[in-house]
Motif scaffolding. Sequence first.
Motif, short mmCIF file in Angstrom:
data_model
loop_
_atom_site.label_atom_id
_atom_site.label_comp_id
_atom_site.label_asym_id
_atom_site.label_seq_id
_atom_site.Cartn_x
_atom_site.Cartn_y
_atom_site.Cartn_z
N GLY A 31 -6.05 4.25 6.86
CA GLY A 31 -7.48 4.03 6.96
C GLY A 31 -7.74 2.61 7.44
N THR A 32 -8.99 2.32 7.75
CA THR A 32 -9.32 0.96 8.18
C THR A 32 -10.60 0.48 7.50
OG1 THR A 32 -10.78 1.47 10.06
CG2 THR A 32 -8.39 1.53 10.46
N SER A 33 -10.72 -0.82 7.45
CA SER A 33 -11.92 -1.47 6.93
C SER A 33 -11.95 -2.88 7.49
CB SER A 33 -11.88 -1.53 5.40
OG SER A 33 -12.90 -2.39 4.90
N ARG A 34 -13.13 -3.46 7.58
CA ARG A 34 -13.22 -4.87 7.99
C ARG A 34 -12.69 -5.78 6.88
NH1 ARG A 34 -19.43 -5.14 9.52
NH2 ARG A 34 -19.41 -3.71 7.76
N SER A 42 -6.43 1.82 -3.02
CA SER A 42 -6.53 3.04 -2.21
C SER A 42 -5.25 3.86 -2.28
CB SER A 42 -6.81 2.66 -0.74
OG SER A 42 -6.75 3.80 0.09
N LYS A 43 -5.39 5.17 -2.21
CA LYS A 43 -4.23 6.08 -2.27
C LYS A 43 -3.46 6.12 -0.95
CE LYS A 43 -6.36 9.03 -5.79
NZ LYS A 43 -6.85 10.40 -6.13
N PHE A 44 -3.98 5.48 0.08
CA PHE A 44 -3.30 5.37 1.37
C PHE A 44 -3.59 3.98 1.93
CE2 PHE A 44 -7.37 7.46 1.82
CZ PHE A 44 -8.01 6.74 2.83
N PRO A 45 -2.75 3.46 2.83
CA PRO A 45 -2.95 2.09 3.33
C PRO A 45 -4.29 1.91 4.04
CG PRO A 45 -0.78 2.94 3.94
CD PRO A 45 -1.55 4.10 3.39
N ILE A 46 -4.95 0.80 3.75
CA ILE A 46 -6.17 0.42 4.44
C ILE A 46 -5.86 -0.84 5.26
CG2 ILE A 46 -8.58 -0.31 4.22
CD1 ILE A 46 -8.20 2.53 3.31
N LEU A 47 -6.00 -0.72 6.59
CA LEU A 47 -5.67 -1.81 7.49
C LEU A 47 -6.95 -2.48 8.01
CD1 LEU A 47 -2.91 -0.02 9.61
CD2 LEU A 47 -2.65 -1.28 7.45
N ALA A 48 -6.81 -3.72 8.43
CA ALA A 48 -7.96 -4.47 8.95
C ALA A 48 -8.31 -3.99 10.35
CB ALA A 48 -7.64 -5.96 8.97
N LEU A 49 -9.56 -3.60 10.53
CA LEU A 49 -10.03 -3.20 11.85
C LEU A 49 -11.54 -3.27 11.88
CD1 LEU A 49 -8.75 -0.29 14.07
CD2 LEU A 49 -11.21 -0.59 13.71
N ASP A 50 -12.04 -3.90 12.92
CA ASP A 50 -13.48 -3.96 13.17
C ASP A 50 -13.74 -3.25 14.49
OD1 ASP A 50 -16.11 -4.58 13.76
OD2 ASP A 50 -15.94 -6.71 13.32
#
Length: 267
Positions: A31-34, A42-50
């Motif tokens: 997944g992604t988030s700013r 989170s149950k899965f990796p959240i990567l930096a992305l805008d």
Amino acid sequence: MSKIVLITGGSSGIGKSIGEFLNEKGFIVYGTSRNPDNYKESKFPILALDVKDVESINNTVHAIIEKEARLDILINNAGAGITGPIEEIPDVEIKNNFETNFFGPINVIKSVLPQMRKQQSGLIINVTSIAGYMGLPYRGIYSASKGALELLTEAFRMELKGFNIKMTNVAPGDFATNIAAGRYHAPLLDNSAYKKPYGDTLSLMDTHVDNGSDPNIMAEAIYKIINTKNPKGHYKVGEFMQKFSIVLKRILPDKMYEMLLMNHYKL
């Protein structure tokens, strides 16, 4: 082999539900988030992305490909709400909404296509909105940005057929998420000609979201599409009347349909 999935805006709401559902089904989900540091549980990796930053998009997509050597599914879910009388919404907010809801998905698609073309396979799912099928009062900018993405997908599908890359739209209705909290609201101005109708419509929209459907319904719909050999161009997910409103627009005269919408919003 587990399929590799990238979900933009995967840290909350519909994106989070989709990610958790696919993760439980054995997919390798990113997944992604700013602000990924806010989602360490989170149950899965959240990567930096805008999605408004092309360099950010490319860096994250390349990092996933470098680690996994492939990318099978992109779910363009990141989006932003916006409300207000079109006359009173600042130009900068209109442009910002299109940067997130329209240009952002385009740039993520552009970033993943070289790898999918190399693989000769891939699936891209654009999360749009039932609001994108009609110009809704005080949501006109949102309707326009999501409607533009719907049409873009139709063109993309034909351009990508020769590479065995599939693309589809999934238009959700109202779901119980935190989208209203992150939505840009044009302020209710005391001297505005729109003060009462906009205020009443805003309250109605917030009620729709608060009483919306379970986001897991969207997750199940996405999973079903992933397992469909040849997905259609358009899917709608929501309550019956929300989906039926699109059918009514096709069959009713314009003025009659407009009257139905105005009655619904008590305008």
